[in-house]
Scaffold this motif. Structure first.
Motif, PDB file in Angstrom:
ATOM      1  N   PHE A   1       4.512  -0.324 -12.563  1.00  0.00           N
ATOM      2  CA  PHE A   1       3.646   0.128 -11.455  1.00  0.00           C
ATOM      3  C   PHE A   1       3.561   1.642 -11.325  1.00  0.00           C
ATOM      4  O   PHE A   1       2.459   2.192 -11.339  1.00  0.00           O
ATOM      5  CB  PHE A   1       4.118  -0.500 -10.131  1.00  0.00           C
ATOM      6  N   ALA A   2       4.704   2.322 -11.174  1.00  0.00           N
ATOM      7  CA  ALA A   2       4.635   3.757 -10.861  1.00  0.00           C
ATOM      8  C   ALA A   2       4.157   4.595 -12.052  1.00  0.00           C
ATOM      9  O   ALA A   2       3.207   5.376 -11.923  1.00  0.00           O
ATOM     10  CB  ALA A   2       5.997   4.245 -10.364  1.00  0.00           C
TER      11      ALA A   2
ATOM     12  N   ILE B   1       2.574   9.077  -5.030  1.00  0.00           N
ATOM     13  CA  ILE B   1       2.160   7.948  -5.883  1.00  0.00           C
ATOM     14  C   ILE B   1       3.278   6.900  -5.949  1.00  0.00           C
ATOM     15  O   ILE B   1       3.027   5.699  -5.825  1.00  0.00           O
ATOM     16  CB  ILE B   1       1.748   8.433  -7.294  1.00  0.00           C
ATOM     17  N   VAL B   2       4.517   7.373  -6.110  1.00  0.00           N
ATOM     18  CA  VAL B   2       5.638   6.423  -6.154  1.00  0.00           C
ATOM     19  C   VAL B   2       5.685   5.630  -4.837  1.00  0.00           C
ATOM     20  O   VAL B   2       5.831   4.400  -4.834  1.00  0.00           O
ATOM     21  CB  VAL B   2       6.985   7.146  -6.421  1.00  0.00           C
ATOM     22  N   ALA B   3       5.493   6.346  -3.717  1.00  0.00           N
ATOM     23  CA  ALA B   3       5.535   5.676  -2.403  1.00  0.00           C
ATOM     24  C   ALA B   3       4.388   4.675  -2.264  1.00  0.00           C
ATOM     25  O   ALA B   3       4.597   3.540  -1.799  1.00  0.00           O
ATOM     26  CB  ALA B   3       5.489   6.723  -1.288  1.00  0.00           C
ATOM     27  N   GLN B   4       3.184   5.070  -2.693  1.00  0.00           N
ATOM     28  CA  GLN B   4       2.022   4.154  -2.591  1.00  0.00           C
ATOM     29  C   GLN B   4       2.254   2.890  -3.414  1.00  0.00           C
ATOM     30  O   GLN B   4       1.959   1.779  -2.983  1.00  0.00           O
ATOM     31  CB  GLN B   4       0.757   4.832  -3.125  1.00  0.00           C
ATOM     32  N   GLN B   5       2.775   3.074  -4.621  1.00  0.00           N
ATOM     33  CA  GLN B   5       3.020   1.917  -5.485  1.00  0.00           C
ATOM     34  C   GLN B   5       4.101   1.014  -4.894  1.00  0.00           C
ATOM     35  O   GLN B   5       4.008  -0.202  -4.978  1.00  0.00           O
ATOM     36  CB  GLN B   5       3.412   2.375  -6.908  1.00  0.00           C
ATOM     37  N   ALA B   6       5.099   1.653  -4.291  1.00  0.00           N
ATOM     38  CA  ALA B   6       6.169   0.857  -3.659  1.00  0.00           C
ATOM     39  C   ALA B   6       5.572   0.026  -2.515  1.00  0.00           C
ATOM     40  O   ALA B   6       5.915  -1.144  -2.345  1.00  0.00           O
ATOM     41  CB  ALA B   6       7.276   1.773  -3.152  1.00  0.00           C
ATOM     42  N   GLU B   7       4.664   0.644  -1.769  1.00  0.00           N
ATOM     43  CA  GLU B   7       4.024  -0.082  -0.656  1.00  0.00           C
ATOM     44  C   GLU B   7       3.219  -1.267  -1.203  1.00  0.00           C
ATOM     45  O   GLU B   7       3.273  -2.372  -0.675  1.00  0.00           O
ATOM     46  CB  GLU B   7       3.126   0.870   0.126  1.00  0.00           C
ATOM     47  N   LEU B   8       2.499  -1.013  -2.311  1.00  0.00           N
ATOM     48  CA  LEU B   8       1.667  -2.074  -2.906  1.00  0.00           C
ATOM     49  C   LEU B   8       2.493  -3.273  -3.359  1.00  0.00           C
ATOM     50  O   LEU B   8       2.012  -4.404  -3.310  1.00  0.00           O
ATOM     51  CB  LEU B   8       0.896  -1.524  -4.114  1.00  0.00           C
ATOM     52  N   VAL B   9       3.728  -3.006  -3.830  1.00  0.00           N
ATOM     53  CA  VAL B   9       4.533  -4.145  -4.290  1.00  0.00           C
ATOM     54  C   VAL B   9       5.376  -4.737  -3.150  1.00  0.00           C
ATOM     55  O   VAL B   9       6.211  -5.605  -3.383  1.00  0.00           O
ATOM     56  CB  VAL B   9       5.425  -3.805  -5.523  1.00  0.00           C
TER      57      VAL B   9
ATOM     58  N   PRO C   1       2.454   3.946 -14.955  1.00  0.00           N
ATOM     59  CA  PRO C   1       1.045   3.872 -15.372  1.00  0.00           C
ATOM     60  C   PRO C   1       0.122   4.658 -14.432  1.00  0.00           C
ATOM     61  O   PRO C   1      -0.806   5.325 -14.896  1.00  0.00           O
ATOM     62  CB  PRO C   1       0.736   2.365 -15.324  1.00  0.00           C
ATOM     63  N   VAL C   2       0.385   4.587 -13.130  1.00  0.00           N
ATOM     64  CA  VAL C   2      -0.480   5.307 -12.181  1.00  0.00           C
ATOM     65  C   VAL C   2      -0.207   6.812 -12.261  1.00  0.00           C
ATOM     66  O   VAL C   2      -1.133   7.628 -12.222  1.00  0.00           O
ATOM     67  CB  VAL C   2      -0.279   4.766 -10.737  1.00  0.00           C
ATOM     68  N   LEU C   3       1.072   7.182 -12.420  1.00  0.00           N
ATOM     69  CA  LEU C   3       1.403   8.620 -12.545  1.00  0.00           C
ATOM     70  C   LEU C   3       0.707   9.210 -13.767  1.00  0.00           C
ATOM     71  O   LEU C   3       0.113  10.280 -13.700  1.00  0.00           O
ATOM     72  CB  LEU C   3       2.931   8.812 -12.672  1.00  0.00           C
ATOM     73  N   LEU C   4       0.779   8.479 -14.885  1.00  0.00           N
ATOM     74  CA  LEU C   4       0.208   9.041 -16.119  1.00  0.00           C
ATOM     75  C   LEU C   4      -1.319   8.913 -16.175  1.00  0.00           C
ATOM     76  O   LEU C   4      -1.966   9.567 -16.998  1.00  0.00           O
ATOM     77  CB  LEU C   4       0.863   8.404 -17.353  1.00  0.00           C
ATOM     78  N   ALA C   5      -1.883   8.109 -15.274  1.00  0.00           N
ATOM     79  CA  ALA C   5      -3.345   8.026 -15.197  1.00  0.00           C
ATOM     80  C   ALA C   5      -3.904   9.238 -14.448  1.00  0.00           C
ATOM     81  O   ALA C   5      -5.104   9.491 -14.466  1.00  0.00           O
ATOM     82  CB  ALA C   5      -3.757   6.732 -14.491  1.00  0.00           C
ATOM     83  N   ASP C   6      -3.019   9.967 -13.800  1.00  0.00           N
ATOM     84  CA  ASP C   6      -3.443  11.179 -13.094  1.00  0.00           C
ATOM     85  C   ASP C   6      -3.364  12.341 -14.097  1.00  0.00           C
ATOM     86  O   ASP C   6      -2.282  12.679 -14.586  1.00  0.00           O
ATOM     87  CB  ASP C   6      -2.502  11.426 -11.912  1.00  0.00           C
TER      88      ASP C   6
END
Ligand code: HEM
Length: 189
Positions: free
Chosen positions: A79-80, A157-165, A82-87
């Protein structure tokens, strides 16, 4: 003579009482600071049961609620990261690596597990690849010139992904807090 004896007794009892009181206070203070120092989000509450009030201490940690090292690693990997590296801004700092992305994920997972109350080492663990996890933030991020706002974005981003899961708000706060602690060691090194 009897009078003298009884006042001596009184004095002794007062002494014993004071010593017991001091020991009690020291023990309570020691217990509280051990709980507060552990940084393991230990929770204390009073429960009234049939046999009277009892102190309940919940010792589970944020790390254990995230599934320990393996849970944190899976969260980072799936989760974290892939989104970090997509930025593209964040990804631009991940060139010329001295170690592999898999090593970085594992070392970060151990560090987070440790800082959130888990049993991993903070640094120094030797991975299957042979890489030894480092613990000095300035050394790890040396020469990368990572600015403040990129660190903020990384943490967000880490916090957003944590919220999503489905991680709880309290646990997200704790994760952000431990990431925040590294800011000074990472910024513009
Ligand atoms: C916010 C808290 C952060 C923490 C706790 C952290 C922690 C770590 C850890 C544990 C490693 C692996 C170290 C090792 O190999 O032993 C690492 C590597 C790395 N981190 Fe961070 N990091 C953070 C933020 C950032 C940010 C914001 C960036 C850039 C946008 C970044 C870029 C890197 C890079 C490029 C590496 C690989 C370095 C190399 O290959 O030598 N980190 N980080």
């Amino acid at each position: 003579m009897i009078m003298k004896q009884s006042s001596q007794d009184k004095l002794n009892w007062t002494k014993y009482f004071l010593i017991a009181l001091i020991c009690g206070l020291v023990a309570i203070d020691g217990m509280n600071s051990a709980i507060a120092d552990s940084d393991k989000l230990t929770e204390q509450r009073m429960e009234i049961s049939e046999s009277g009030p009892r102190l309940v201490i919940e010792s589970d940690t944020v790390a254990s609620r995230l599934g320990g090292y393996h849970g944190i690693l899976a969260f980072l990997h799936n989760f974290a990261v892939p989104v970090l590296l997509a930025d593209s801004e964040i990804a631009s700092f991940f060139g010329n690596l001295t170690t592999t992305p898999a090593d970085i994920e594992q070392c970060l997972a151990m560090m987070l597990d440790h800082d959130l109350g888990g049993s991993s080492r903070h640094g120094g663990a030797v991975l299957e690849s042979g890489h030894r996890c480092r613990s000095s933030m300035p050394k790890i991020h040396q020469g990368r010139n990572i600015p403040d706002q990129v660190i903020t974005k990384f943490i967000d981003i880490v916090a957003q992904q944590a919220e999503l899961v489905g991680v709880s708000q309290a646990d997200i706060k704790a994760i952000a807090k431990v990431l925040e602690r590294s800011r000074g060691g990472i910024r513009n090194k």
